[in-house]
Design a protein around this motif. Sequence first.
Motif, PDB file in Angstrom:
ATOM      1  N   TRP A  59      11.404 -26.198 -28.424  1.00  0.00           N
ATOM      2  CA  TRP A  59      10.076 -26.340 -27.836  1.00  0.00           C
ATOM      3  C   TRP A  59       9.318 -25.022 -27.908  1.00  0.00           C
ATOM      4  O   TRP A  59       8.077 -25.015 -28.039  1.00  0.00           O
ATOM      5  CB  TRP A  59      10.190 -26.806 -26.395  1.00  0.00           C
ATOM      6  N   ALA A  63       5.652 -24.471 -29.541  1.00  0.00           N
ATOM      7  CA  ALA A  63       4.576 -23.758 -28.853  1.00  0.00           C
ATOM      8  C   ALA A  63       4.045 -22.619 -29.712  1.00  0.00           C
ATOM      9  O   ALA A  63       2.832 -22.347 -29.735  1.00  0.00           O
ATOM     10  CB  ALA A  63       5.087 -23.223 -27.508  1.00  0.00           C
ATOM     11  N   THR A  86      -2.944 -20.507 -21.430  1.00  0.00           N
ATOM     12  CA  THR A  86      -2.088 -21.685 -21.265  1.00  0.00           C
ATOM     13  C   THR A  86      -0.805 -21.546 -22.074  1.00  0.00           C
ATOM     14  O   THR A  86       0.297 -21.837 -21.588  1.00  0.00           O
ATOM     15  CB  THR A  86      -2.840 -22.951 -21.696  1.00  0.00           C
ATOM     16  N   LEU A  87      -0.945 -21.087 -23.324  1.00  0.00           N
ATOM     17  CA  LEU A  87       0.245 -20.903 -24.159  1.00  0.00           C
ATOM     18  C   LEU A  87       1.143 -19.797 -23.617  1.00  0.00           C
ATOM     19  O   LEU A  87       2.369 -19.885 -23.703  1.00  0.00           O
ATOM     20  CB  LEU A  87      -0.176 -20.589 -25.593  1.00  0.00           C
ATOM     21  N   THR A  88       0.532 -18.749 -23.040  1.00  0.00           N
ATOM     22  CA  THR A  88       1.331 -17.670 -22.446  1.00  0.00           C
ATOM     23  C   THR A  88       2.130 -18.186 -21.253  1.00  0.00           C
ATOM     24  O   THR A  88       3.322 -17.865 -21.088  1.00  0.00           O
ATOM     25  CB  THR A  88       0.421 -16.513 -22.017  1.00  0.00           C
ATOM     26  N   VAL A  89       1.482 -18.991 -20.419  1.00  0.00           N
ATOM     27  CA  VAL A  89       2.170 -19.585 -19.269  1.00  0.00           C
ATOM     28  C   VAL A  89       3.299 -20.495 -19.744  1.00  0.00           C
ATOM     29  O   VAL A  89       4.414 -20.487 -19.185  1.00  0.00           O
ATOM     30  CB  VAL A  89       1.178 -20.346 -18.382  1.00  0.00           C
ATOM     31  N   LEU A  90       3.017 -21.277 -20.806  1.00  0.00           N
ATOM     32  CA  LEU A  90       4.054 -22.153 -21.347  1.00  0.00           C
ATOM     33  C   LEU A  90       5.233 -21.340 -21.868  1.00  0.00           C
ATOM     34  O   LEU A  90       6.408 -21.698 -21.640  1.00  0.00           O
ATOM     35  CB  LEU A  90       3.457 -23.019 -22.464  1.00  0.00           C
ATOM     36  N   LEU A  91       4.947 -20.230 -22.535  1.00  0.00           N
ATOM     37  CA  LEU A  91       6.020 -19.377 -23.049  1.00  0.00           C
ATOM     38  C   LEU A  91       6.834 -18.768 -21.905  1.00  0.00           C
ATOM     39  O   LEU A  91       8.070 -18.699 -21.974  1.00  0.00           O
ATOM     40  CB  LEU A  91       5.421 -18.270 -23.921  1.00  0.00           C
ATOM     41  N   LEU A  93       7.266 -20.058 -18.940  1.00  0.00           N
ATOM     42  CA  LEU A  93       8.080 -21.127 -18.361  1.00  0.00           C
ATOM     43  C   LEU A  93       9.308 -21.411 -19.216  1.00  0.00           C
ATOM     44  O   LEU A  93      10.414 -21.616 -18.691  1.00  0.00           O
ATOM     45  CB  LEU A  93       7.240 -22.399 -18.204  1.00  0.00           C
ATOM     46  N   VAL A  94       9.122 -21.408 -20.533  1.00  0.00           N
ATOM     47  CA  VAL A  94      10.258 -21.642 -21.425  1.00  0.00           C
ATOM     48  C   VAL A  94      11.298 -20.537 -21.270  1.00  0.00           C
ATOM     49  O   VAL A  94      12.508 -20.797 -21.160  1.00  0.00           O
ATOM     50  CB  VAL A  94       9.774 -21.747 -22.889  1.00  0.00           C
ATOM     51  N   VAL A 140       4.135 -16.077 -13.606  1.00  0.00           N
ATOM     52  CA  VAL A 140       3.111 -17.053 -13.995  1.00  0.00           C
ATOM     53  C   VAL A 140       1.845 -16.863 -13.162  1.00  0.00           C
ATOM     54  O   VAL A 140       0.720 -16.880 -13.690  1.00  0.00           O
ATOM     55  CB  VAL A 140       3.659 -18.484 -13.839  1.00  0.00           C
TER      56      VAL A 140
END
Length: 359
Positions: A59, A63, A86-91, A93-94, A140
């Motif tokens: 994932w 991303a 948004t992508l930074t937050v997703l990264l 979280l991953v 985050v």
Amino acid sequence: MNRAVTLHDLIVAGAALAAGIVAGLLLRVALRWLGKHALRTRWSGDDVIVDALRAVVPWGAVAGGLAAATAALPLTPVIGHTVNRTLTVLLILVVTLTAARVITGLVKSLAQSRSGVAGSATIFANITRIIVLAMGFLVVLQTLGISIAPLLTALGVGGLAVALALQDTLANLFAGVHILASKTVQPGDYIRLSSGEEGYVVDVNWRNTVVRQLSNNLVIISNAQLAGTNMTNFTRPEQKLTILVQVGVGYDSDLDHVERVTTEVVESVMKDVNGGDPDHEAAVRFHTFGDSRIGFTVILGVGEFSDQYRIKHEFIKRLHRRYRDEGIRIPSPARTVALQKPEEIAIPHQRDLSSDAVP
């Protein structure tokens, strides 16, 4: 938007997204291959790491492809900033979920390797998971532009009220940490409390300790109660232990012969029966002149607490058979009972009265 989206932009963005998806699939296949090889190693930590990476790394590749696709498109500054955040937050979280799974798995693996059983001390794993997730949550919030200083202040003030309201829960939590840190009890140990409960320790979690009895029933004991009670640990400092079996032979027996035969039976049981200690030195100790027998104690060695029942069972059978073949007699208790008639009891009583009479 600085300029209109062209076909070239869409092709580049689509290629970037497709590359991320393909990379995710390839990483998944590669991690599955690594997982099969990790199973062949003696260290269980690599299994935990590969399993955690296999769940989240693909994932992350997707991303990354999505981030490259958005970078190829002519987006406005506001939209581009929102997408990047948004992508930074997703990264984050991953990475946080991956770190939580890896660290928690390593903690469980360490607990299992030290206890030598399939059970685990989940209190350490839960605390580790909460700490890693909390750190990721704070990162985050900081990434989203939310100040975490007021939140930390509120948590500090509210933590005092929560601590007062959850005194029993916190007492059990710290008692569990103390029990495991001091190595008084570890998962896999066989314990017996002063109140009579006994069994194998299956797990020590944030509130209680789970004990599995030999009957396969579970006994739930609060950590505070376990830390404050008298307890016998049959696994520490050494798992092997000795058990005593009481035996008696007749007075007409040759004690040297009895000792030699009993020692041979003990040695055969230690070597042949599963659960016996082959390195145990057989010991026979005579100690009592009884009413009808000479009593002595036989000392047996077992690998762990639950093996004693099997060892006693087989030892008594073999010893009884060997004594019968050798002609060694095990006398049964004998009692002599004298019965008197009522008139025989009354006559002495009357004589006592007549001797006390005044002439």
